[in-house]
Structures are given as C-alpha cells and as structure tokens.
Design an enzyme around this catalytic site. Structure first.
Site, short mmCIF file in Angstrom:
data_model
loop_
_atom_site.label_atom_id
_atom_site.label_comp_id
_atom_site.label_asym_id
_atom_site.label_seq_id
_atom_site.Cartn_x
_atom_site.Cartn_y
_atom_site.Cartn_z
N ALA A 13 6.89 -24.58 -1.37
CA ALA A 13 7.11 -25.37 -2.59
C ALA A 13 7.14 -26.87 -2.38
CB ALA A 13 8.41 -24.93 -3.26
N TYR A 157 -8.70 -13.69 4.00
CA TYR A 157 -8.02 -14.30 2.86
C TYR A 157 -8.23 -13.46 1.60
CZ TYR A 157 -6.73 -17.71 -0.72
OH TYR A 157 -6.16 -18.34 -1.80
#
Length: 251
Positions: A13, A157
């Site tokens: 974050a 991914y």
C-alpha cells in the site's frame, strides 16, 4: 459508500494502486493499515498523506509464510478487529520461454506464486479467521486482465492471477455463511508512479493503443472498484470479478 469506524488492511500500500486505495478508504472514514515490504521512506510519505487519524504502517514481507500470520495478528492487536482485507501486493517477472534458461524460468514461477498466490491464500486464511471472530468482513484481491487474455512474456504472472480468481470465487462460496464477502478487481495496465518511471516512449504508446479510450487506467479508478466490493452495498456481489481495463480486453 461510508467506511467510518471500519478497519482496513491493504498489502503493498505504499505506492501505486495500494496507495490510491489507502487514500480512498481514509477519505471515506476508515482507519487504514499500510503493509509494505522494504521502502520505509515511501511508506512514511504515504502514511503522512492519508486524511484522518489512526492509520498505521505494518512492515512485513508477505511472501514469507510466517509473516502473513504475524501481519494479521499485528493488525488486530493494534486496531481491535479486521473489517476489510485488500490483497494488492504482487510482482511481475519477465521470463519468455524461448529466451531464458531453466534456472531463470523456475525462479520466476516460484517467486511469482509465492507473492501473487500463496501469500494471498495465507492472508485470506488468517484474515478470515479474524473476521469469523467478529461477525464477518470483506476480502478484496487485485488480479489482472492477464488472468484471462494470457501473458506470453510472463506466463507465471497470468497463471498466478488466474489461480487467484478461482481461489477467491471458491472462498466466496465457503465464507458466505460466516458473513465474509470476497471479491476481485482485475485491472488492465495502470499508470502508476513506477510505470511512469520505467516505461519507454514506445512501450507507453503501445499501451495507450490497447484501449479505445487511448489511455491507461488511473490508480484511483481501480481503487473505486475495490471500495465498491468492500462496501456493505456490494454484499450480494460476493464472488464477482470486476474488470477495470478500459475495454482493452473483453470476456
């Protein structure tokens, strides 16, 4: 959407989508826990930018199994309870099968799955346990359009995000009786600070052509979808995957 009195933990974050999401929750009244791995300076800057009071930093490397339990425990100890868990942290490693050696190939798969899938699974486990003790909550994970369209230059991914989608929908069914709602946001390429720093002009031009809007997603647009899935109004949308890709990939 009002998150006054809610406690929100967001992984990864300190920058990008995670930072925008932290800002959005804080503006709606939530107390935010900012998880980050290593960059103390950037994390402190993000913390200082959040409106409101009571936000805190949690420095943990969630790719390490024991760190996931410690992160949830630290958060609950400081905030009292966990209302919203946002699994945003992720990595992306290029490993084109026709260009890399086997060691690079296997390392890319292992590292990618450690962070993008196993860490999320472990955080869901400990986060859900904490939510069960307090009557429920919301779990929102950040996936990618790559889970659907494929990622030829970084297949681990795409595979990790596809697995994340499936896991989230399984948990949405399993956790519903516990009043825990699970959702996923699948962005296209997002114009984060890191993207601005690393993209070449040619790469940027190619990305702009992918969407009929001729632009990339902004972090705040992804954050808006995350807040929706974390809201009480979205409870019956549990199990949903929201695409935020500017119609660059339709499924």
């Amino acid at each position: 959407m009002d998150f006054t009195g809610k406690n929100v933990l967001i992984t990864g974050a300190s920058r990008g989508i995670g930072k925008a999401t932290a800002m959005a929750f804080a503006k709606k009244g939530a107390k935010v826990g900012i998880n980050y791995r290593s960059n103390d300076e950037v994390a402190q800057q993000t913390l200082a930018a959040l409106p409101g009071e009571g936000h805190q930093l949690f420095k943990r490397d969630i790719s390490q199994k024991t760190e996931t339990e410690a992160l949830i425990n630290d958060f609950v100890k400081e905030f009292g309870q966990l209302d919203v868990l946002v699994n945003n942290a992720g990595i992306s490693i290029f490993h084109e099968i026709d260009k890399v050696d086997f060691d690079h190939w296997t390392n890319a798969w292992e590292k990618t799955f450690e962070t993008n899938l196993f860490a999320v699974a472990n955080l869901c486990y400990w986060g859900a346990k904490a939510m069960m003790e307090t009557g429920g909550g919301h779990i929102v994970s950040v996936s990618s359009r790559g889970a659907f369209r494929g990622e030829p230059t970084k297949p681990a991914y795409g595979a990790s995000k596809a697995a994340l989608n499936s896991m989230s929908q399984s948990l949405a069914k399993k956790l519903a009786p516990h009043n825990i709602y699970v959702g996923v946001v699948a962005p296209g390429f997002t114009e984060t600070e890191m993207a601005k720093e690393t993209l070449t002009p040619a790469e940027r031009e190619n990305l702009l052509r992918e969407s009929p809007f001729k632009r990339m997603a902004q972090p705040e647009e992804v954050a808006h979808a995350i807040l929706f899935l974390a809201s009480s109004e979205a409870a019956y949308s549990s199990g949903t995957i929201i695409d935020v890709n500017g119609a660059s990939y339709l499924r």
